[in-house]
Write a protein that holds these residues in place. Structure first.
Motif, PDB file in Angstrom:
ATOM      1  N   VAL A 152      51.864  21.092  85.801  1.00 34.20           N
ATOM      2  CA  VAL A 152      50.456  20.931  85.448  1.00 34.20           C
ATOM      3  C   VAL A 152      50.234  21.001  83.946  1.00 34.20           C
ATOM      4  N   SER A 161      46.290  25.238  86.855  1.00 36.88           N
ATOM      5  CA  SER A 161      45.183  24.323  86.584  1.00 36.88           C
ATOM      6  C   SER A 161      44.138  24.995  85.706  1.00 36.88           C
ATOM      7  N   ALA A 195      38.242  25.234  87.355  1.00 33.68           N
ATOM      8  CA  ALA A 195      39.522  24.777  87.912  1.00 33.68           C
ATOM      9  C   ALA A 195      39.980  25.675  89.055  1.00 33.68           C
ATOM     10  N   GLY A 212      46.598  19.297  90.570  1.00 35.99           N
ATOM     11  CA  GLY A 212      46.168  20.375  89.685  1.00 35.99           C
ATOM     12  C   GLY A 212      45.914  19.898  88.273  1.00 35.99           C
ATOM     13  N   LYS A 229      42.596  17.910  88.223  1.00 32.30           N
ATOM     14  CA  LYS A 229      41.478  18.853  88.329  1.00 32.30           C
ATOM     15  C   LYS A 229      41.254  19.593  87.004  1.00 32.30           C
ATOM     16  N   ALA A 230      42.331  19.903  86.308  1.00 32.43           N
ATOM     17  CA  ALA A 230      42.214  20.606  85.029  1.00 32.43           C
ATOM     18  C   ALA A 230      41.450  19.757  84.017  1.00 32.43           C
TER      19      ALA A 230
END
Length: 475
Positions: free
Chosen positions: A309, A365, A390, A417, A420-421
């Motif tokens: 990530v 994340s 997150a 992840g 989403k971050a």
């Protein structure tokens, strides 16, 4: 509460798991060091290891047995050639002998001397007991616990006192997000600036920069290797590597390159439409965790299972957001990410065996979201808001690896992840933190409560979820 360095959160090690591979490896090294300090090392005639709980249930798929043999042999996960792993293990298995600590030859049968017990020890789900049989007929044993992210602890009250003492060595001791914001507001500094001051209590600027450069170099090289390696992953699931083909398509019209650094510059010249950006971020994340699944060298961020990530989001910033970015921005990103990770470790857990995958992908994340937010000009308040967003949307995420392997669903989850971050960072940057309803500390607390409520089937035991819903024969 201990002071946690960013280099505790971002460790260089061997895959596929920080808790099930790197942790046991470090525990073996630590045990040997303690035997030497007690003048018992030379008296050891035979050794045996008992593995408990989650370490036992998914240990084979996570290469716990390999890690123990390598650690007992004196190999260093940071520096040893990855190509030597199988050679060392194969020799031990064939000769039934192990070079203990790299110094003494002892009899060792991995099928008999590494004992996998399904029993869970009370202190933590990842328990290990090392046993040394001495020349005088006595036995010396020691228990260790791999608590996630490569951290190893023993169950001792005096150890807790020691940690409380070291916590005060930081000029800005931080346990919660609110404390971090209070320091930032009082000192009028960004989060990365405060974290750097704390790190200087442990090492000088030259050492900090050198170690951060090693961390970034390992991340970049890992992505490079993953994007240029095709075939199937080991372990029996017949999982095909996807980063190679995805990278090949993305680079179809790109110029030639001859190093990871030149590769980065070449990517900066490729097409950056929305779909390509999504593909690049996914490609970077997949590449890292495909290397991790192959016993490659990665950076725990904060764990091996979630190692893709942070590199993917940092690479996104460098190849999409800021083509002029260099070590200054890399340093800033890693400082912030490490601090956010430490807040989750202190207030909850980064161990999937204790908290499910929310403790790994969720935390990574959050780390990446906060770090990206500062690089994009966000305030400390927005940084913590991004981290909260997150994690909020990873709460309850289970850890249910098929076959005990860090492959399905683990590899894809890193790309999820990472995306989403980035999304969390953008949401935070376009929000007023004063309007936020959920502070970071509340989501850390909620994550820990969720972890405690979660059934053990979904905590890296391969006894529930996809691990039982999908059979090896289906793969």
């Amino acid at each position: 509460m201990e002071c946690i360095s960013i280099f505790d959160m971002l460790k260089i090690g061997i895959g596929p798991s920080s808790s099930h591979t790197l942790g046991p490896w470090r525990a073996a090294e630590r045990w040997i060091t303690e035997l030497k300090a007690e003048d018992r090392f030379e008296s050891v005639e035979k050794i045996q290891i008992q593995v408990y709980g989650s370490l036992s249930l998914t240990g084979k798929g996570h290469a716990t047995d390999y890690a123990l043999m390598l650690g007992l042999s004196g190999a260093d996960p940071v520096t040893m050639p990855v190509a030597d792993i199988h050679t060392i293990v194969k020799e031990i298995q064939q000769t039934k002998k192990l070079i203990f600590g790299g110094e003494r030859v002892l009899p060792f049968d991995d099928q008999k001397d590494i004992c996998f017990n399904k029993k869970f020890l009370p202190f933590h789900a990842n328990g290990l007991k090392f046993e040394a049989f001495l020349k005088n007929g006595t036995k010396k044993s020691k228990k260790y616990y791999s608590i996630g992210g490569g951290f190893v602890v023993v169950e001792e009250r005096k150890n807790a006192k020691k940690k409380r003492a070291t916590f005060n060595t930081f000029p800005y001791p931080i346990q919660k997000g609110d404390e971090l914001l209070e320091y930032c507001q009082r000192e009028k500094k960004m989060i990365s600036e405060l974290v750097l001051i704390n790190e200087r209590a442990l090492r000088n600027d030259g050492e900090i920069d050198s170690q951060l450069q090693n961390v970034w170099h390992t991340m970049l090289e890992c992505m490079y290797i993953g994007c240029h390696t095709e075939g199937q992953l080991p372990g029996g699931l017949q999982v095909r590597r996807r980063a190679f083909e995805m990278h090949k398509q993305l680079m179809a019209k790109a110029d030639k390159y001859d190093s990871p650094e030149n590769w980065l510059q070449t990517i900066r010249g490729t097409e950056v439409k929305f779909r390509q950006i999504l593909k690049w971020v996914s490609c970077f994340a997949l590449s890292v965790n495909e290397v991790n699944a192959s016993l490659g060298r990665v950076v725990t961020a904060p764990t091996n299972g979630s190692a893709g990530v942070i590199p993917a989001v940092l690479m996104y910033y460098m190849v999409i957001e800021n083509h002029e970015a260099d070590f200054k921005q890399i340093k800033q990103f890693l400082l912030v990410a490490g601090e956010i990770g430490s807040i989750f470790k202190k207030g909850a857990t980064i161990s999937a065996a204790m908290g499910g995958c929310q403790a790994e992908i969720g935390v990574s994340s959050a780390m990446a979201a906060g770090a990206l937010t500062e690089l994009l000009g966000g305030t400390p308040e927005q940084v913590l808001m991004a981290a909260e967003i997150a994690m909020e949307h990873h709460l309850g995420l289970t850890c249910d690896p098929i076959g005990g392997l860090v492959q399905i669903p683990c590899i894809e989850r890193n790309s999820m992840g990472a995306i989403k971050a980035i999304n969390a960072a953008e949401l935070a940057l376009h929000s007023d933190p004063k309007d936020a309803k959920v502070p970071l500390d509340k989501v850390v607390q909620t994550m820990w409560e969720t972890a405690k409520d979660m059934n053990s089937k979904y905590k890296e035991t391969s006894q529930g979820g996809l691990a039982v819903g999908v059979f090896l024969s289906d793969c």
